[in-house]
Every structure is written in C-alpha cells, then in structure tokens.
Design an enzyme around this catalytic site. Structure first.
Site, PDB file in Angstrom:
ATOM      1  CE1 TYR A 142     -12.837   7.720  41.047  1.00  0.00           C
ATOM      2  CE2 TYR A 142     -12.644   5.300  41.138  1.00  0.00           C
ATOM      3  CZ  TYR A 142     -12.708   6.516  41.478  1.00  0.00           C
ATOM      4  OH  TYR A 142     -12.251   6.399  42.749  1.00  0.00           O
ATOM      5  CE  LYS A 170     -15.345   7.386  43.276  1.00  0.00           C
ATOM      6  NZ  LYS A 170     -15.558   5.991  43.488  1.00  0.00           N
TER       7      LYS A 170
END
Length: 305
Positions: A142, A170
């Site tokens: 992330y 992400k």
C-alpha cells in the site's frame, strides 16, 4: 479489449475498504460487522479489506481485531477475498498483526509503508519485506505517501516485485502515469486506492480497486470493471461521471471512515456511526448534506426520505 486480456486479479476486482462497526461505547459491534459484510458482498464486492485505515486500524487492537476478522471470514469468507490490514510504524507490531490475521483466516494481507518515522528507503524495504515474510499469504503493498509521509520508491519497488509473495500494489499516490509505468515494469497487479481515479486506473490496466465509496456503490463499480474488460469505455465513462458526486460527498471534504459510517447509518445498514477518538462522528450539518446527496442518487429508500 477482449475477455481473454483481462488483468490478473489475485485480490478480486472490487474490494471495499470496510469500516469497523462500533457501538456508542466504542466497542466493536460484531453482529453489525457480519451484516455489513454480507450486504457488501451481496451488493457486488468480491473482496473486503479489514483493519485498514478506513477500518480505524490505528485505534483498534488485538484481540478485537481478530474477533472482527473471524466473524467476517465466517460470514462471507467462502464468497469474497478477505484481506487483512497489517499496518504499523513498528515493524514488530505489524508482524504480530499479520501473523494473527493469518491465524484468524484471512486470504491475503495489505502492508503499508511505515508512517511518521520517515525511515530511509532501505528501512521501508526491510519493514515491508519482514511483514510479508511473517506469513505464507499473498501480499498487497500500500503506497499512500500523503498519509505515511514516505513513498515506496522505484528502486525498492523493483526489489519487492521479485518477492514471490508480493502480488500487487494498492496505489493512492494520485500519479496514474507513474503507476502505469510501474505496472508495466514490475508485472505487479495494481489496484486503485483513490475513488476519484478508479476509471483512470482501470483503463490503464489496473486489476481493480480498493474503495471506500464501494460501501454504497460496489455494484456500479463492478459494472464499471465489466465495461472496461469488454472494451465499452463509453459505459465506463458514464458510470464514472454518475458516481463522481457520490465520491465527492464521501471523500471530498470529510474523513472516509467517518462519512462512510454516516452514509451506512442513513441507509440503515449501521445502527450507529460511532468512531474512535481522535476521529469525530459526522455532525448534524454533515449528515443533512450527505442525506441530500444520497437522495439525489437514489441511495436512500423512499421510507428514509
């Protein structure tokens, strides 16, 4: 784009960064979590991220994190990809979270770069790699420098991409062009972490999205993914335009977890919109504006109008 050219989707295509339902006293409402998870999957989500930032991960703890995960896995784990957040700026703490999530039954983990400490790039690399290797699960990195204060740089991303457990990123950097280059270069699956850029990411070849607005619009986002897969970019564009005011109402000025809980309460999917300090629940004016936005987009039943 033909159906045979769809990108790989280890973590599904429409994952919701699920809120953690809470009672007014701040304890996690497990029955409400089960109901919400069921509603989201029935609405079109094929993945749920638990104990992420939208799930108020900085202010929830073990063993309550594990109880929350276990309930959701039991409710919808056979139907959706359950991704456990394993975020902390303390590497050892993040490892404990990841290990507990694996024991509790998640299918994959979401690993964020360490926040506030501002380590070197080598420190970020070692932090992420150590958490990933603490489980046997597939991992999604992330990258959200606006929250963490430190980005995942190209050099360490290339090194991490070689790890057999790291499948995806992400991306909440806001830089789609950079992401497109990274996606091509590393072969990693990319997932949009910005709801206002979901269409841009998808048409650039992203595998899917991890969405806050998916609490309200998982079905339309699933339709958008299908439209892009089939090459129907006009339909995808129209869906994006339709969803833009909903994105703005949840993400434009408020905090995602706060506004998502407020919207779910208005819809009747949550009894309470309680959050833990330092977050503050939506006030009366924010609720009134949100109610108007939801009514305009047919996201409230007639009885709620």
């Amino acid at each position: 784009m033909s159906s045979t050219s769809r990108p790989p989707r280890t973590f599904g295509s429409v994952s919701v960064a699920m809120v953690t339902p809470m009672k007014p006293d701040g304890t996690i409402d497990i029955p409400a979590a089960r109901r919400l998870a069921r509603h989201l999957v029935n609405s079109g989500a094929d993945g749920l991220v638990l104990n992420g930032t939208t799930g108020e991960s900085p202010t929830t703890h073990q063993p309550e994190k594990d109880e929350f995960v276990a309930a959701v896995v039991d409710e919808v784990g056979a139907e959706a990809m359950i991704i456990g957040g394993a975020g902390s700026n303390d590497t050892a703490h993040a490892v404990r979270i990841a290990e507990a999530a694996e024991r509790t039954g998640v299918h994959g983990i979401l690993v964020v770069s360490p926040y506030y400490n501002r380590p070197s790039q080598e420190g970020v690399y070692r932090h992420l790699r150590t958490i990933v290797e603490s489980t046997s699960l597939p991992a999604m990195l992330y990258d959200i420098p606006g929250r963490t204060g430190v980005a995942i740089g190209d050099e360490i991303l290339d090194r991490l991409a070689e790890h057999p457990q790291i499948y995806a990123v992400k991306d909440a950097t806001g830089n789609v062009a950079q992401g497109f280059d990274r996606m091509r270069r590393t072969g990693l699956e990319y997932y949009s972490g910005d709801d206002n850029l979901n269409l841009a990411w998808l048409v650039h070849g992203a595998s899917g999205l991890v969405s806050v607005v998916g609490h309200l619009e998982a079905g339309r986002y699933a339709e958008m993914v299908r439209a892009v897969d089939s090459g129907d970019l006009y339909t995808a564009r129209d869906l994006s335009a339709y969803l833009a005011p909903v994105v703005e109402s949840l993400m434009g000025g408020g905090q995602g977890a706060v506004m998502a809980k407020a919207a779910l309460q208005l819809q009747g999917h949550l009894t309470h919109r309680s959050v833990r300090s330092p977050l503050v629940e939506a006030n009366a004016a924010e609720m009134a504006d949100l109610r108007t936005a939801l009514i305009l987009h047919d996201l409230l039943e007639d009885a709620d109008r």
